[in-house]
Design a protein around this motif. Structure first.
Motif, PDB file in Angstrom:
ATOM      1  N   MET A 139     -11.011  11.691  -0.437  1.00 46.95           N
ATOM      2  CA  MET A 139     -11.300  10.563   0.433  1.00 46.95           C
ATOM      3  C   MET A 139     -10.122   9.600   0.523  1.00 46.95           C
ATOM      4  N   LEU A 140      -9.351   9.451  -0.545  1.00 51.49           N
ATOM      5  CA  LEU A 140      -8.152   8.616  -0.475  1.00 51.49           C
ATOM      6  C   LEU A 140      -7.130   9.228   0.475  1.00 51.49           C
ATOM      7  N   ILE A 141      -6.965  10.532   0.405  1.00 52.36           N
ATOM      8  CA  ILE A 141      -6.050  11.216   1.332  1.00 52.36           C
ATOM      9  C   ILE A 141      -6.543  11.058   2.767  1.00 52.36           C
ATOM     10  N   PHE A 142      -7.845  11.224   2.973  1.00 51.29           N
ATOM     11  CA  PHE A 142      -8.425  11.060   4.307  1.00 51.29           C
ATOM     12  C   PHE A 142      -8.199   9.644   4.827  1.00 51.29           C
ATOM     13  N   ALA A 143      -8.405   8.625   3.978  1.00 54.16           N
ATOM     14  CA  ALA A 143      -8.216   7.235   4.398  1.00 54.16           C
ATOM     15  C   ALA A 143      -6.764   6.971   4.779  1.00 54.16           C
ATOM     16  N   LEU A 144      -5.823   7.538   4.020  1.00 53.35           N
ATOM     17  CA  LEU A 144      -4.406   7.357   4.343  1.00 53.35           C
ATOM     18  C   LEU A 144      -4.050   8.016   5.670  1.00 53.35           C
ATOM     19  N   MET A 145      -4.604   9.186   5.927  1.00 49.82           N
ATOM     20  CA  MET A 145      -4.347   9.864   7.190  1.00 49.82           C
ATOM     21  C   MET A 145      -4.904   9.067   8.369  1.00 49.82           C
ATOM     22  N   MET A 146      -6.127   8.540   8.229  1.00 51.31           N
ATOM     23  CA  MET A 146      -6.702   7.726   9.292  1.00 51.31           C
ATOM     24  C   MET A 146      -5.901   6.450   9.503  1.00 51.31           C
ATOM     25  N   ASN A 147      -5.390   5.881   8.413  1.00 54.87           N
ATOM     26  CA  ASN A 147      -4.587   4.665   8.524  1.00 54.87           C
ATOM     27  C   ASN A 147      -3.266   4.949   9.225  1.00 54.87           C
ATOM     28  N   TYR A 148      -2.680   6.096   8.938  1.00 52.18           N
ATOM     29  CA  TYR A 148      -1.435   6.474   9.605  1.00 52.18           C
ATOM     30  C   TYR A 148      -1.647   6.633  11.109  1.00 52.18           C
ATOM     31  N   MET A 149      -2.750   7.252  11.495  1.00 51.25           N
ATOM     32  CA  MET A 149      -3.050   7.408  12.922  1.00 51.25           C
ATOM     33  C   MET A 149      -3.268   6.046  13.578  1.00 51.25           C
ATOM     34  N   LEU A 150      -3.922   5.127  12.866  1.00 48.70           N
ATOM     35  CA  LEU A 150      -4.137   3.783  13.406  1.00 48.70           C
ATOM     36  C   LEU A 150      -2.808   3.075  13.637  1.00 48.70           C
ATOM     37  N   VAL A 151      -1.914   3.151  12.654  1.00 49.78           N
ATOM     38  CA  VAL A 151      -0.620   2.471  12.772  1.00 49.78           C
ATOM     39  C   VAL A 151       0.201   3.066  13.905  1.00 49.78           C
ATOM     40  N   ARG A 152       0.193   4.389  14.036  1.00 52.04           N
ATOM     41  CA  ARG A 152       0.926   5.022  15.139  1.00 52.04           C
ATOM     42  C   ARG A 152       0.377   4.540  16.490  1.00 52.04           C
ATOM     43  N   SER A 153      -0.940   4.452  16.600  1.00 53.52           N
ATOM     44  CA  SER A 153      -1.546   3.994  17.847  1.00 53.52           C
ATOM     45  C   SER A 153      -1.196   2.533  18.128  1.00 53.52           C
ATOM     46  N   GLU A 154      -1.249   1.707  17.085  1.00 54.03           N
ATOM     47  CA  GLU A 154      -0.914   0.291  17.256  1.00 54.03           C
ATOM     48  C   GLU A 154       0.565   0.126  17.597  1.00 54.03           C
ATOM     49  N   GLY A 155       1.422   0.912  16.949  1.00 57.02           N
ATOM     50  CA  GLY A 155       2.846   0.846  17.248  1.00 57.02           C
ATOM     51  C   GLY A 155       3.150   1.245  18.678  1.00 57.02           C
ATOM     52  N   ALA A 156       2.466   2.273  19.168  1.00 57.66           N
ATOM     53  CA  ALA A 156       2.656   2.692  20.555  1.00 57.66           C
ATOM     54  C   ALA A 156       2.209   1.598  21.520  1.00 57.66           C
ATOM     55  N   ARG A 157       1.109   0.910  21.186  1.00 63.31           N
ATOM     56  CA  ARG A 157       0.627  -0.183  22.049  1.00 63.31           C
ATOM     57  C   ARG A 157       1.634  -1.317  22.104  1.00 63.31           C
ATOM     58  N   VAL A 158       2.219  -1.650  20.972  1.00 61.31           N
ATOM     59  CA  VAL A 158       3.203  -2.723  20.924  1.00 61.31           C
ATOM     60  C   VAL A 158       4.457  -2.353  21.723  1.00 61.31           C
ATOM     61  N   MET A 159       4.912  -1.122  21.554  1.00 55.38           N
ATOM     62  CA  MET A 159       6.121  -0.703  22.260  1.00 55.38           C
ATOM     63  C   MET A 159       5.889  -0.608  23.760  1.00 55.38           C
ATOM     64  N   ASN A 160       4.724  -0.129  24.180  1.00 56.31           N
ATOM     65  CA  ASN A 160       4.421  -0.033  25.608  1.00 56.31           C
ATOM     66  C   ASN A 160       4.315  -1.411  26.256  1.00 56.31           C
ATOM     67  N   ALA A 161       3.834  -2.384  25.486  1.00 60.99           N
ATOM     68  CA  ALA A 161       3.734  -3.750  26.007  1.00 60.99           C
ATOM     69  C   ALA A 161       5.070  -4.475  25.990  1.00 60.99           C
TER      70      ALA A 161
END
Length: 256
Positions: free
Chosen positions: A31-53
């Protein structure tokens, strides 16, 4: 040394035992590995939103953005609930602990352990978010929205990166406090059900708490209030269009 001379020795020993059982569980590791993977996907999505804006944001406010929405709230919470489902782990050590300590001390150690695990999990999410966000942030501090507004008055018509009610009157720490209190309350629910040997019931209750607004169409039932509407600052602000600051403070008091 007598027990009176070491008043907290029993607590340290109990916490060490609880942590050893929890950390060596395969369920916890997965579950810790799963949480880290989900967090990485969240950060990538947030980073893409910031760069696109085309925004230049600082580390502090990007981290606040994650806390504001509870990271990936449903997935992060599910991972946390599954990790907590084995507390207390049903092994002979628990009976031995109750013989060495009173039941009240044993229960107190489990409650404190739940609080510490929530702090540890929240720290893991924060640290991993900071590391994953390094490619997307610019050096500096404060609110970048205010910097953009000072450079271009017309920015007032653009969607802000951080909600205005936060930048004007609210401490960013409030978002982390709400998330901490919510997860702690959920951990206590799971612990209560585990003590009655039905930990899965606790997980079902907690999952219902974070998905209530999705399962039940709250728009069709005016006045319906569900626990998940108070799980993050983002959801509290969406629930209360006016007096957001008061609602956030009352929610923290309610979870406490």
């Amino acid at each position: 040394m007598s027990e009176n001379q070491r008043p907290m020795h029993w607590m340290c020993a109990a916490l060490y035992g609880h942590f050893g059982l929890w950390a060596h569980s395969l369920r916890t590791v997965l579950m810790l590995i799963f949480a880290l993977m989900m967090n990485y996907m969240l950060v990538r999505s947030e980073g893409a939103r910031v760069m696109n804006a085309g925004y230049q944001v600082h580390m502090g406010e990007m981290l606040f953005s994650y806390l504001h929405q509870g990271f990936n709230m449903i997935m992060a919470s599910l991972a946390f609930f599954v990790m907590m489902s084995e507390i207390p782990k049903q092994v002979p050590y628990q009976k031995y602990s109750t013989l060495r300590m009173t039941r009240r001390r044993w229960l107190a150690s489990l409650m404190l352990f739940c609080v510490l695990i929530v702090l540890l999990y929240l720290a893991l999410m924060i640290v991993s978010s900071v590391l994953f966000s390094l490619p997307y942030v610019t050096p500096g501090g404060g609110w970048s929205d205010l910097e953009r507004l000072a450079a271009d008055p017309d920015f007032i018509y653009e969607p802000p990166y951080i909600p205005a009610y936060v930048t004007s009157s609210l401490s960013p720490l409030a978002a982390g406090v709400i998330l901490f209190l919510f997860w702690t309350a959920m951990a206590f629910i799971i612990l209560l059900c585990s003590l009655y040997r039905v930990p899965n019931v606790g997980i079902v209750i907690c999952v219902a708490f974070i998905t209530g607004s999705i399962v039940i169409l709250v728009e069709s039932i005016p006045g319906l209030i569900l626990p998940d509407q108070f799980s993050t600052m983002d959801r509290i602000a969406a629930r209360f269009e006016e007096h957001k600051l008061t609602a956030v403070m009352l929610s923290m008091g309610g979870w406490l």
